[in-house]
Design an enzyme around this catalytic site. Structure first.
Site, PDB file in Angstrom:
ATOM      1  N   CYS A 148       6.842  14.377  12.490  1.00 57.73           N
ATOM      2  CA  CYS A 148       5.797  13.969  11.558  1.00 57.73           C
ATOM      3  C   CYS A 148       4.497  13.669  12.291  1.00 57.73           C
ATOM      4  O   CYS A 148       3.474  13.377  11.676  1.00 57.73           O
ATOM      5  CB  CYS A 148       6.218  12.741  10.765  1.00 57.73           C
ATOM      6  SG  CYS A 148       7.794  12.947   9.936  1.00 57.73           S
ATOM      7  N   ASP A 208       3.862  11.118  14.321  1.00 54.69           N
ATOM      8  CA  ASP A 208       3.654   9.762  14.824  1.00 54.69           C
ATOM      9  C   ASP A 208       4.937   8.963  14.984  1.00 54.69           C
ATOM     10  O   ASP A 208       5.828   9.001  14.152  1.00 54.69           O
ATOM     11  CB  ASP A 208       2.629   8.928  14.030  1.00 54.69           C
ATOM     12  CG  ASP A 208       2.472   9.328  12.591  1.00 54.69           C
ATOM     13  OD1 ASP A 208       1.391   9.181  12.037  1.00 54.69           O
ATOM     14  OD2 ASP A 208       3.489   9.787  12.003  1.00 54.69           O
ATOM     15  N   CYS A 226      -2.065   9.835  16.088  1.00 56.12           N
ATOM     16  CA  CYS A 226      -3.509  10.024  16.095  1.00 56.12           C
ATOM     17  C   CYS A 226      -4.203   8.697  16.432  1.00 56.12           C
ATOM     18  O   CYS A 226      -3.561   7.651  16.560  1.00 56.12           O
ATOM     19  CB  CYS A 226      -3.977  10.542  14.750  1.00 56.12           C
ATOM     20  SG  CYS A 226      -3.719   9.380  13.416  1.00 56.12           S
ATOM     21  N   CYS A 275      -0.817   5.599   8.465  1.00 51.66           N
ATOM     22  CA  CYS A 275      -0.757   4.977   9.799  1.00 51.66           C
ATOM     23  C   CYS A 275      -0.540   3.472   9.674  1.00 51.66           C
ATOM     24  O   CYS A 275       0.211   2.870  10.445  1.00 51.66           O
ATOM     25  CB  CYS A 275      -2.049   5.228  10.573  1.00 51.66           C
ATOM     26  SG  CYS A 275      -2.368   6.968  10.891  1.00 51.66           S
TER      27      CYS A 275
END
Ligand SMILES: Cc1ncc(COP(=O)(O)O)c(C=O)c1O
Lengths: 128, 405
Positions: free
Chosen positions: A37, A39, A62, A105
């Site tokens: 995915c 992360d 990221c 995130c």
């Protein structure tokens, strides 16, 4: 995409980057996400007398994912287990000015906090 | 060195100042409409357009009457595919293309599937990104009227066996469209030798202006006919109406002329710089993987995956260098590059990919700077990566139960 100043700052100067030994006394570890995915976050806490005295992170992801986990360690330090469990992803979104496509995130960071706290509780016989 | 450095030349190229110089008179002084047949302003514009048409045709070994001006490669792809499918609809309803095409081709094919009942075969590619000509041959049915396979891929630079595909198309009497946007001006292109019937390309990828492109449409053996997308004054022999953007076309022509003149030396220079970049990075970093074909690729392309490092974070770490990544985080869809996925590159490594696109104005100094910075940032991010830590501890990441989200 342009990043907010705070994301750039956390990315360039990550807070509390690193690791504790997983089996060290008082340490709880949470690993969430998946490489597929894009992360993976590892958050660790070191607890003394119910208080988080130190926290560390390592993140594959990221800039916003790195910033979210860096911020999470900052916020966890000094809080009690119970207080840390109340950190919400929306607060992270607000603090870092994350755009809608980066909200996941912050969700991941909240999951990582919970996972680290649960790991600590499990290891130290304080299951919920 | 002037910062930021530009290493994203597959996306677009800066205009060559020599191109701009040839364009300038056609904005104010020589502003005529190339379709004005009855005065000097029109004649002057028409002459300039015809001169450009010759320069462009020469680069691809075509006749100038086979060049149709469009707004860019996206329009050319649309015009070729929709134009052929409409014109030859009675003969069949099947297109053969491949999974790694640019979206200008894929989305056009999908639109025809959805709206016009056209059937499309999306051929797979091998792990270097090449289409197997035998797959093309085997996919042909009695209803096939068009094969659309790109010359060179925009992400990985892999060059397809275009000549072999052209031969099959000819043998079977099927039209062959080639999206050569990334190939024209960079590698030798010969529509005769390659058996290409229609070919899309654009000026802004070859140091020309944005907003102008061309579709090559074969005139002889066979004479290809296409239905227009845009109706109007019947410009471009009825295939694309609308007043021609003379300054852009003049620039496009000059850009082609420069590419033709400089290709023999420039492609060697770029390949040497690219090899230097690749070697410099691989020498100092382990677990870096090349995406694409080791030799059958564009001279200015390098696509690498840096294991354990997410692509967007890498780009963020070298903000003074313009690059691109196949990471999902750089796209709106949150899916990593469909091109890399088609090669069989795992999602994890697709997220870790970086595309370097070198160009005419890059210097050796810039490449050396880039090598140094990439090594620095990859080391820094690996230090920060839980995956790298786990791998170093000897944990096989493939066996870990990840909590997918
Ligand atoms: C292979 C390919 N086809 C088509 C296009 C679209 O070109 P244009 O921007 O001229 O429409 C591009 C550029 O992004 C490309 O790389």
């Amino acid at each position: 995409m342009a990043y907010s100043e705070k994301v750039v700052d956390h990315f360039n100067n990550p807070r509390n980057m690193g690791s504790f030994k997983k089996d060290e006394e008082g340490v709880g570890t949470g690993i969430v996400g998946a490489p597929e995915c894009g992360d993976v976050m590892k958050l660790q806490i070191k607890v003394q007398d119910d208080k988080i005295v130190d926290a560390k992170f390592k993140t594959f992801g990221c800039g916003s994912a790195i910033a979210s986990s860096s911020l999470a360690t900052e916020w966890m330090k000094g809080r009690t287990i119970e207080e840390a469990g109340k950190i919400k992803n929306t607060e992270i979104v607000q603090e870092l000015n994350l755009p809608p496509v980066k909200i996941h995130c912050s969700v991941l960071a909240e999951d990582a906090i919970k996972a680290a706290l649960n790991d600590y509780k499990k290891k130290h016989g304080k299951s919920e | 060195m002037k910062f930021p450095l530009y290493l994203d030349n597959h996306s677009t190229t800066p205009m060559d100042p020599r191109v701009l110089e040839t364009m300038l008179p056609y904005f104010v002084e020589k502003f005529g409409n190339a379709a004005s047949r009855n005065h000097a302003f029109g004649w002057e514009a028409e002459e300039a357009v015809e001169q450009a048409r010759k320069q462009i045709a020469r680069l691809i070994h075509a006749d100038s009457k086979e060049i149709v001006f469009t707004s860019g490669a996206t329009e050319s792809d649309n015009l070729a595919i929709k134009g052929v499918m409409e014109m030859y609809r009675e003969k069949g309803d099947h297109i053969i293309t491949c999974l790694t095409e640019h979206r200008a081709v894929l989305d056009t094919a999908k639109a025809l599937e959805a709206k016009k009942g056209i059937k499309v075969t999306y051929l797979p590619v091998d792990k270097t990104g090449r289409v197997n000509p035998d797959d093309v041959r085997n996919a042909i049915t009695e209803k096939t009227i068009l094969i659309s396979i790109m010359m060179a891929n925009n992400e990985i630079g892999t060059i397809n066996p275009v000549k072999e595909i052209g031969k099959i198309a000819k043998e079977k009497g099927i039209l062959f469209h080639c999206d050569a946007t990334q190939g024209v001006g960079k590698i030798p292109v010969d529509v005769q030798e390659m058996g290409i019937d229609l070919m899309a390309f654009t000026a802004h990828k070859i140091y020309g202006p944005k907003g102008v492109g061309a579709l090559y449409v074969r005139k002889k053996a066979p004479r290809v006919r296409i239905a227009p997308l845009i109706d109007g004054g019947g410009h471009e022999r009825g295939m694309r109406s609308g007043t021609l953007p003379v300054p852009l076309i003049v620039g496009f022509g000059k850009a082609c002329e420069l590419c033709e003149q400089e290709m023999p030396t420039e492609s060697v220079r770029l390949a040497a710089l690219r090899d230097r970049l690749q070697a410099g990075i691989l020498k100092s970093l382990d677990e870096v993987y090349l995406n694409g074909h080791p030799t059958q690729r564009l001279p200015h392309n390098l696509n690498l995956s840096f294991a354990y490092v997410e692509g967007e974070s890498l780009l963020m770490g070298v903000k003074e260098i313009a690059l691109s990544s196949g990471s999902a985080c750089t796209s709106a869809t949150l899916e990593p590059s469909y091109v890399l996925r088609a090669l069989g590159v795992g999602s994890d490594l697709a997220h870790s990919s970086i595309r370097f696109g070198l160009g005419r104005f890059n210097s050796e100094e810039e490449i050396d700077y880039t090598i140094t910075r990439i090594i620095q940032i990859v080391n820094k991010l690996r230090e920060m990566s839980p995956l790298y830590e786990m791998a170093k501890e000897g944990i096989d990441l493939k066996t870990v139960q990840w909590a997918a989200h």
